[in-house]
Design an enzyme around this catalytic site. Structure first.
Site, PDB file in Angstrom:
ATOM      1  N   LYS A  64      -1.844  39.401 -26.366  1.00 48.83           N
ATOM      2  CA  LYS A  64      -2.592  40.245 -25.436  1.00 48.83           C
ATOM      3  C   LYS A  64      -4.024  39.740 -25.398  1.00 48.83           C
ATOM      4  O   LYS A  64      -4.677  39.594 -26.442  1.00 48.83           O
ATOM      5  CB  LYS A  64      -2.587  41.708 -25.865  1.00 48.83           C
ATOM      6  CG  LYS A  64      -3.328  42.595 -24.835  1.00 48.83           C
ATOM      7  CD  LYS A  64      -3.311  44.056 -25.196  1.00 48.83           C
ATOM      8  CE  LYS A  64      -4.342  44.379 -26.232  1.00 48.83           C
ATOM      9  NZ  LYS A  64      -4.499  45.845 -26.433  1.00 48.83           N
ATOM     10  N   SER A 195     -15.866  54.779 -29.954  1.00 49.18           N
ATOM     11  CA  SER A 195     -16.253  53.366 -30.108  1.00 49.18           C
ATOM     12  C   SER A 195     -17.613  53.296 -30.791  1.00 49.18           C
ATOM     13  O   SER A 195     -18.438  52.454 -30.474  1.00 49.18           O
ATOM     14  CB  SER A 195     -16.295  52.677 -28.741  1.00 49.18           C
ATOM     15  OG  SER A 195     -17.183  53.359 -27.866  1.00 49.18           O
TER      16      SER A 195
END
Length: 317
Positions: A64, A195
């Site tokens: 990916k 995050s």
């Protein structure tokens, strides 16, 4: 080569299929039938991250490519952008390219749900969520599939963003409440999905017996919870090597609060090779770093469904 574009993914893959695919990956890695390759992750500046996650399992080989681009929301597209490429493990020929944005959200939520299913107390009724970004709604839906929660509480640095999460809770028929971080002591399961470069959730915010699924830290420097919390908890992960280098455990290990040998692969719990929760009052913590094999598993499932329905698009390369 076949292409399954992003626009088709929602009609091919749902939470149940993602849960099954991700759980099987945990079992395969624990048994040595599959392995993740080292992650390549680079900071591009301005909060942008780009990298590659890859691996090889039974009949699967792929990568990916993608990352996190925080300016995308203002452009009307998701901050996470990625694509999965599958190769024939015998010849190396590319077999398929599959849109990875929704699949990343589904497999991340599925991994947290697998950890909740395996490690949270059976009677857990209050779900706490720290973070209210795009991924938070997927986490709420996936968690609600493995425990009969009666209430959802949540915290976010910008409280106004919790409205979207509240709407999902209402859709699921669950009462919702925005709380301060200290209010997380009421939760029996906590999912962190941020995050952040600095932790918000402290050890004092977590009650005995809680299970935490920490899903946001996948890069050196990110941090969601106080390192002391990992030092006091029984810690599980998807990939021990990633956990100590770029996962939530990186900080506790660096501070000498957590011995890397104490980190248990979640797959070993699923296969019965290692115990999970050992005491009702034990704090368990899953460090979800995100691994390539999970991406390959959900992509392979989508490819099979797309081929069966005649939706995979052939291209010549």
């Amino acid at each position: 080569m076949l292409v399954v574009p992003e626009r088709l993914i929602a009609g091919l893959m749902g939470p149940d299929e993602a849960f099954e695919a991700v759980a099987e990956v945990f079992r395969q890695t624990a048994g040595g039938a599959a392995r993740n390759f080292p992650v390549v992750r680079e900071a591009l500046g301005g909060g942008r991250q780009y990298g590659f996650k890859s691996g090889m399992g039974p009949g699967a080989l792929g990568v990916k490519a993608g990352g996190y681009f925080p300016g995308n929301a203002a452009r009307g597209i998701t901050n996470h952008q990625s694509v999965v490429t599958l190769f024939d493990p015998e010849t190396g020929r590319p077999e398929a390219m599959i849109g990875g944005n929704l699949l990343t959200a589904l497999r991340t939520a599925a991994a947290a749900a697998v950890s909740i299913d395996a490690l949270a107390r059976p009677g857990a009724r209050v779900l706490g969520i720290v973070g209210a970004g795009h991924q938070a709604a997927f986490q709420l839906r996936a968690a609600a599939r493995v425990r009969r929660f009666e209430r959802v509480i949540a915290w976010n640095r910008t409280p106004e963003r919790l409205a979207g999460l509240a709407a999902v809770a209402e859709e699921l028929g669950l009462p919702f409440e925005a709380v301060p971080l200290a209010g997380m002591r009421e939760a029996e399961v906590i999912v962190t999905i941020t995050s952040s470069p600095a932790y918000a959730l402290a050890a004092a915010h977590v009650s005995p017996g809680t299970h935490l699924a920490c899903m946001g830290t996948d890069t050196i420097g990110k941090q969601e919870v106080e390192p002391a919390l990992l030092g006091a908890a029984r810690v599980f992960t998807d990939e021990p090597a990633q956990s100590v280098t770029l996962g939530e455990a990186q900080h506790a290990v660096a501070q000498g609060l957590l011995d890397p040998a104490r980190i248990v692969p979640l797959g070993a719990v699923l296969t019965g090779e290692a115990p999970g929760r050992e005491d009702p009052d034990q704090i368990t913590l899953y460090d979800g770093t995100g691994v390539g094999l999970q991406d390959l598993a959900v992509a392979a499932r989508v490819l099979a469904l797309a081929k069966a329905r005649g939706l995979a698009i052939p291209v010549e390369i």
